[in-house]
Design a protein around this motif. Structure first.
Motif, short mmCIF file in Angstrom:
data_model
loop_
_atom_site.label_atom_id
_atom_site.label_comp_id
_atom_site.label_asym_id
_atom_site.label_seq_id
_atom_site.Cartn_x
_atom_site.Cartn_y
_atom_site.Cartn_z
N PRO A 94 0.83 -1.22 0.00
CA PRO A 94 0.00 0.00 0.00
C PRO A 94 0.86 1.25 0.00
N ALA A 95 0.30 2.33 -0.52
CA ALA A 95 0.98 3.63 -0.51
C ALA A 95 -0.08 4.73 -0.48
N LEU A 99 -1.47 5.98 5.14
CA LEU A 99 -0.46 5.25 5.92
C LEU A 99 -0.01 6.03 7.16
N ARG A 102 0.30 4.90 11.10
CA ARG A 102 0.10 3.45 11.16
C ARG A 102 1.42 2.72 11.35
N LEU A 104 3.08 -0.97 10.37
CA LEU A 104 2.86 -2.02 9.38
C LEU A 104 3.99 -3.03 9.41
N GLY A 108 3.25 -4.54 4.34
CA GLY A 108 2.27 -3.46 4.38
C GLY A 108 1.00 -3.80 5.14
N PRO A 110 -1.29 -4.03 8.48
CA PRO A 110 -1.30 -3.32 9.77
C PRO A 110 -0.97 -4.23 10.94
N LEU A 117 -6.45 -0.41 6.30
CA LEU A 117 -5.94 0.85 5.77
C LEU A 117 -6.98 1.51 4.89
N VAL A 120 -5.56 4.55 0.51
CA VAL A 120 -4.29 4.08 0.00
C VAL A 120 -4.49 3.47 -1.39
N VAL A 216 5.06 6.92 9.29
CA VAL A 216 4.69 5.55 8.95
C VAL A 216 5.80 4.67 9.49
N MET A 239 7.44 3.32 0.14
CA MET A 239 6.44 4.21 0.73
C MET A 239 6.94 5.65 0.78
#
Length: 443
Positions: A94-95, A99, A102, A104, A108, A110, A117, A120, A216, A239
């Motif tokens: 994810p990006a 984010l 969070r 991770l 990616g 959580p 998420l 994202v 992040v 990220m």
């Protein structure tokens, strides 16, 4: 269109691919950290699903008959002969702005219990570094909120700098000070190979709610598979790149680069690479260059990289430290003797250098910093004489000034972990101190 040439629609190709029979391989063996797979063709970097449980693994080596995969998940219960399926895809992560705040894992997912998420997108973990000719020049300082760094080893926006130290000298605490004090819009923090106990302590005690709110955090603890530790570094970098692509100025902090290299050593040796310098196979040094080059400036936005390097036995010339120092744009050395004396941050000013300092500071600022360095160097050269009482006052005006102002210099270089230090105030304080030193030294 040329005569006799037919073009099928892309949708038809997708349907034909979906309708093709699925080819299933088998686990031929499990040795150490590697899984040998036969009866399946897949590309380097593809994600495989092992066994009926669907354990994820990534292809790291191929030959005509077999593939070697490294696990992403734990392989509890996996046996030889278990089915293997290929996803025919690289790892996706994810990006995006969702984010922020969070915590991770390396893929990616959580870890913080805050739910799924949101806001994202999904991107490939692999990415090309900015072109050398299209990178913006590093010409603007990035305040980090740490006096000794902002003034004595100033960091530019888009620079890559290393924190070199042995264990237990305050690297993680210094990172947390940067995360809370930096002027960067976003912080991406990768904790790689850490003890599980330390992660929560870093999040709650060092980083705190204020730091986490604009950060992040990627976590891969020491007990996770080697591939996860390597992928955590690339996930964090990707990220940070995603924020740069949006025009933001991000700080990427990685603790530690050495543990990434050690994880890659496990992978390289498992697939048959010959050990080279101190047991590190050649792929380790190629990986470091590929990873570090992805930080920096682009045409818009920037990623300022701050990497900790855990020097083996306090040997600053060991292979990983030496390689990192040759790639990075500067290095900050943390001194165990300073840490033992309660001097924090334990930065050895004379052993640290920023290669872009001349591009991001004014002539007056450089003159002030040079004066402090000169005083520290002069006192260091005669410290043995001072310790035994053999130094005669008057022998060197600069040494006399350094001794007179030693408390003021030490007070400037030290800083509490919760003490804010705006860059403007730090430079003003340094300039006043340098002027006083210059006045006394000149008689």
């Amino acid at each position: 269109m040329s005569a006799g040439v037919l073009h099928r629609p892309a949708a038809l190709d997708a349907l034909l691919a979906a309708a093709a029979p699925e080819r299933v391989g088998r686990v031929a063996g499990i040795a150490g950290v590697g899984v040998e797979v036969r009866g399946l063709r897949s590309a380097l970097g593809d994600v495989l699903l092992l066994g009926e449980q669907g354990y994820r693994a990534e292809v790291v080596a191929v030959d005509e008959r077999t593939m070697t995969a490294m696990p992403i998940d734990r392989l509890d219960g996996l046996t030889a002969g278990a089915p293997v399926r290929s996803t025919r895809a690289k790892m996706l992560i994810p990006a995006g702005p969702g984010l922020l705040g969070r915590v991770l894992d390396a893929t990616g997912r959580p870890l913080d219990g805050k739910g799924p998420l949101r806001d994202v997108t999904t991107v490939s973990i692999e990415n090309e570094p900015p072109s050398a000719l299209h990178r913006a020049r590093v010409d603007r300082a990035l305040p980090l909120g740490v006096r000794v760094l902002d003034t004595m080893t100033p960091v530019g926006r888009g620079q890559r700098i290393g924190l070199f130290a042995g264990s237990g000298v305050g690297k993680s605490s210094l990172l947390s000070m940067i995360a809370r004090g930096t002027d960067a819009e976003v912080s991406v923090i990768a904790l790689i190979g850490e003890r599980g106990r330390e992660v929560r302590e870093f999040l709650e005690d060092d980083l705190g709610e204020e730091g986490l709110r604009r950060s992040v955090v990627i976590v891969s603890t020491a007990d996770e598979p080697a591939l996860m530790r390597v992928r955590a570094a690339f996930t964090a970098t990707r990220m940070a790149e995603s924020f740069r692509e949006r025009g933001a100025h991000a700080v990427l902090m990685m603790d530690s680069l050495t543990r990434v290299a050690m994880a890659q050593r496990e992978i390289g040796l498992a697939v048959g690479e010959p050990p080279a310098t101190r047991g590190y196979p050649p792929s380790v040094f190629g990986l470091l260059a590929r990873l570090l080059e992805r930080a920096g400036t682009a045409e818009v936005g920037s990623v300022t990289g701050v990497y900790t390097v855990l020097v083996d036995g306090d040997d600053h010339n060991e292979p990983i430290a030496d390689t990192a120092r040759s790639i990075l744009d500067g290095h900050v050395t943390l001194d165990r003797r300073l840490a033992s004396a309660g001097h924090f941050p334990s930065v050895d000013v004379l052993g640290s250098v920023s290669r872009v300092a001349g591009k991001v500071t004014t002539a007056e600022q450089r003159a002030a910093a040079t004066m402090i360095r000169a005083a520290l160097a002069a006192r260091r050269d005669v410290q043995d004489l001072i310790d035994v009482g053999a130094y005669q006052r008057g022998a060197s005006p600069l040494v006399d000034a350094a001794i007179d102002f030693s408390t003021a210099i030490t007070g400037f270089l030290q800083q509490g972990i919760d003490e804010p230090a705006p860059a403007g105030a730090s430079w003003q304080r340094l300039t006043l101190l340098a002027d006083e030193l210059r006045r006394v030294a000149s008689g």
